[in-house]
Design a protein around this motif. Structure first.
Motif, PDB file in Angstrom:
ATOM      1  N   LEU A 118     -34.473  61.950 -38.306  1.00 56.72           N
ATOM      2  CA  LEU A 118     -35.409  62.190 -39.402  1.00 56.72           C
ATOM      3  C   LEU A 118     -35.579  60.937 -40.253  1.00 56.72           C
ATOM      4  O   LEU A 118     -34.610  60.219 -40.512  1.00 56.72           O
ATOM      5  CB  LEU A 118     -34.931  63.325 -40.308  1.00 56.72           C
ATOM      6  CG  LEU A 118     -34.738  64.714 -39.708  1.00 56.72           C
ATOM      7  CD1 LEU A 118     -33.290  64.894 -39.272  1.00 56.72           C
ATOM      8  CD2 LEU A 118     -35.095  65.777 -40.734  1.00 56.72           C
ATOM      9  N   ILE A 119     -36.803  60.723 -40.697  1.00 60.26           N
ATOM     10  CA  ILE A 119     -37.107  59.650 -41.640  1.00 60.26           C
ATOM     11  C   ILE A 119     -37.933  60.240 -42.770  1.00 60.26           C
ATOM     12  O   ILE A 119     -38.914  60.949 -42.528  1.00 60.26           O
ATOM     13  CB  ILE A 119     -37.874  58.494 -40.972  1.00 60.26           C
ATOM     14  CG1 ILE A 119     -36.952  57.743 -40.007  1.00 60.26           C
ATOM     15  CG2 ILE A 119     -38.437  57.523 -42.013  1.00 60.26           C
ATOM     16  CD1 ILE A 119     -37.630  56.640 -39.229  1.00 60.26           C
ATOM     17  N   ARG A 120     -37.506  59.965 -43.989  1.00 63.12           N
ATOM     18  CA  ARG A 120     -38.264  60.398 -45.158  1.00 63.12           C
ATOM     19  C   ARG A 120     -39.049  59.212 -45.688  1.00 63.12           C
ATOM     20  O   ARG A 120     -38.483  58.138 -45.923  1.00 63.12           O
ATOM     21  CB  ARG A 120     -37.321  60.934 -46.235  1.00 63.12           C
ATOM     22  CG  ARG A 120     -38.036  61.477 -47.457  1.00 63.12           C
ATOM     23  CD  ARG A 120     -37.038  61.948 -48.498  1.00 63.12           C
ATOM     24  NE  ARG A 120     -37.724  62.346 -49.729  1.00 63.12           N
ATOM     25  CZ  ARG A 120     -37.105  62.561 -50.878  1.00 63.12           C
ATOM     26  NH1 ARG A 120     -35.781  62.414 -50.958  1.00 63.12           N
ATOM     27  NH2 ARG A 120     -37.786  62.916 -51.952  1.00 63.12           N
ATOM     28  N   ALA A 121     -40.347  59.384 -45.881  1.00 58.99           N
ATOM     29  CA  ALA A 121     -41.196  58.274 -46.290  1.00 58.99           C
ATOM     30  C   ALA A 121     -42.034  58.661 -47.503  1.00 58.99           C
ATOM     31  O   ALA A 121     -42.378  59.824 -47.698  1.00 58.99           O
ATOM     32  CB  ALA A 121     -42.110  57.844 -45.141  1.00 58.99           C
ATOM     33  N   MET A 122     -42.353  57.658 -48.328  1.00 58.55           N
ATOM     34  CA  MET A 122     -43.190  57.868 -49.509  1.00 58.55           C
ATOM     35  C   MET A 122     -44.308  56.832 -49.515  1.00 58.55           C
ATOM     36  O   MET A 122     -44.119  55.697 -49.955  1.00 58.55           O
ATOM     37  CB  MET A 122     -42.342  57.747 -50.781  1.00 58.55           C
ATOM     38  CG  MET A 122     -43.138  57.784 -52.084  1.00 58.55           C
ATOM     39  SD  MET A 122     -44.155  59.274 -52.301  1.00 58.55           S
ATOM     40  CE  MET A 122     -42.894  60.542 -52.365  1.00 58.55           C
ATOM     41  N   ALA A 137     -36.733  55.994 -45.765  1.00 58.27           N
ATOM     42  CA  ALA A 137     -35.276  56.141 -45.709  1.00 58.27           C
ATOM     43  C   ALA A 137     -34.908  56.875 -44.424  1.00 58.27           C
ATOM     44  O   ALA A 137     -35.288  58.034 -44.247  1.00 58.27           O
ATOM     45  CB  ALA A 137     -34.770  56.906 -46.926  1.00 58.27           C
ATOM     46  N   PRO A 138     -34.187  56.219 -43.511  1.00 60.18           N
ATOM     47  CA  PRO A 138     -33.846  56.864 -42.248  1.00 60.18           C
ATOM     48  C   PRO A 138     -32.570  57.703 -42.345  1.00 60.18           C
ATOM     49  O   PRO A 138     -31.646  57.378 -43.101  1.00 60.18           O
ATOM     50  CB  PRO A 138     -33.622  55.669 -41.312  1.00 60.18           C
ATOM     51  CG  PRO A 138     -33.095  54.597 -42.225  1.00 60.18           C
ATOM     52  CD  PRO A 138     -33.733  54.814 -43.556  1.00 60.18           C
ATOM     53  N   ASP A 165     -30.609  53.821 -49.135  1.00 65.08           N
ATOM     54  CA  ASP A 165     -30.146  55.012 -49.849  1.00 65.08           C
ATOM     55  C   ASP A 165     -31.337  55.915 -50.137  1.00 65.08           C
ATOM     56  O   ASP A 165     -32.264  55.535 -50.858  1.00 65.08           O
ATOM     57  CB  ASP A 165     -29.467  54.584 -51.155  1.00 65.08           C
ATOM     58  CG  ASP A 165     -28.888  55.757 -51.934  1.00 65.08           C
ATOM     59  OD1 ASP A 165     -29.090  56.918 -51.513  1.00 65.08           O
ATOM     60  OD2 ASP A 165     -28.224  55.510 -52.961  1.00 65.08           O
ATOM     61  N   GLU A 166     -31.329  57.114 -49.574  1.00 65.57           N
ATOM     62  CA  GLU A 166     -32.428  58.048 -49.795  1.00 65.57           C
ATOM     63  C   GLU A 166     -32.611  58.389 -51.268  1.00 65.57           C
ATOM     64  O   GLU A 166     -33.721  58.698 -51.716  1.00 65.57           O
ATOM     65  CB  GLU A 166     -32.175  59.338 -49.007  1.00 65.57           C
ATOM     66  CG  GLU A 166     -33.320  60.345 -49.121  1.00 65.57           C
ATOM     67  CD  GLU A 166     -32.912  61.762 -48.741  1.00 65.57           C
ATOM     68  OE1 GLU A 166     -33.751  62.668 -48.866  1.00 65.57           O
ATOM     69  OE2 GLU A 166     -31.746  61.956 -48.327  1.00 65.57           O
TER      70      GLU A 166
END
Length: 273
Positions: A118-122, A137-138, A165-166
């Motif tokens: 999962l990768i969280r992106a903005m 953030a990976p 760091d997420e």
């Protein structure tokens, strides 16, 4: 860049940001036949775009088969409702990239247990004109190859910044996510100040707008720091220096912007909590 692009991608949610990303992927040469679009209420434009480029619109998981990358771009509040449908497309080797504001990697893992990478992106609004910036953030299961694919996909709409760091995502939201609105308001304020100084309102707005556009382009093209660019345009004891004495005072723009970003960060934390 095409060598880093996935052969199979599912885009869940093709609204403004999802649509901007889709246009970016096509622009950098991704094979449209490998793209599947999931949107319960597709716009007429999306239906036409899919038909003209040979992209599948609302196919079943069986029709799609193995999904290399799934980009989740629905509204954040729709995650719980959409999760079962999203789950059906995720395989053990599928990379999930989420641009859902406020939804942490933990939130995603809890609702989409099939996803192991999962990768969280903005991203931010200028993605719609290929001048965005996206912080990503990976999670621990992301491979080097998947990170390279993410670089290619997100790089199609602007610059990419990786976070170790997420937890920094809330600060990113406050700076670059909300930041375009700060710049637009600066144009409003500069135009209003011009009008107060005697300019016709329409001329003041055009001057303010063109000034911000030009300064932004200088930042884009120049390797110099913002501080150096500021110094280069400031003559000693000149008009710019007089204005900067106000803007750079102890109660000037820096503390004001600090309070604004802190307020946005607090709200981002509340929304993600």
């Amino acid at each position: 860049m095409t060598s880093s692009l996935p052969q199979s991608l599912v885009l869940f949610g093709a609204g403004k940001m999802g649509g901007a990303m889709l246009e970016g992927w096509l622009r950098i040469g991704m094979n449209p036949a490998g793209i599947s679009l999931i949107d319960p209420k597709p716009s007429d434009e999306l239906v036409t775009l899919a038909a003209e480029n040979g992209m599948r619109l609302n196919p079943s998981p069986q029709e799609v088969g193995l999904v290399e990358v799934l980009v989740l771009a629905t509204k954040p509040q729709m995650l719980d409702t959409a999760a079962p449908a999203v789950q059906a497309f995720i395989h053990p080797k599928t990379l999930l990239i989420s641009i859902l504001a406020g939804k942490t990697l933990g939130d995603l893992s809890a609702r989409l247990p099939n996803a192991t990478a999962l990768i969280r992106a903005m991203p931010n609004l200028p993605a719609s004109v290929q001048r965005g910036v996206t912080a990503a953030a990976p999670g621990p299961g992301v491979s080097a190859a998947q990170r390279a694919m993410t670089d290619a996909l997100l790089g199609s709409i602007g610059k990419v910044e990786w976070l170790d760091d997420e937890n920094l995502i809330d600060a990113v939201t406050a700076v670059s996510g909300s930041g375009p609105a700060y710049v637009f308001h600066l144009v409003e304020c500069l135009a209003a100040a011009g009008t107060a100084a005697g300019l016709p309102a329409d001329i003041a707005e055009r001057l303010a707008r063109a000034t911000i556009e030009g300064a932004g382009e200088m930042l884009f093209q120049s390797p110099l720091s913002p501080a150096t660019l500021r110094q280069n345009v400031t003559s000693p004891a000149g008009t710019t220096a007089a204005a900067l004495e106000v803007l750079m005072a102890d109660d000037g723009l820096k503390p004001l912007m600090g309070r604004a970003v802190a307020a946005a960060k607090r709200r981002a934390e509340e929304l993600s909590g």
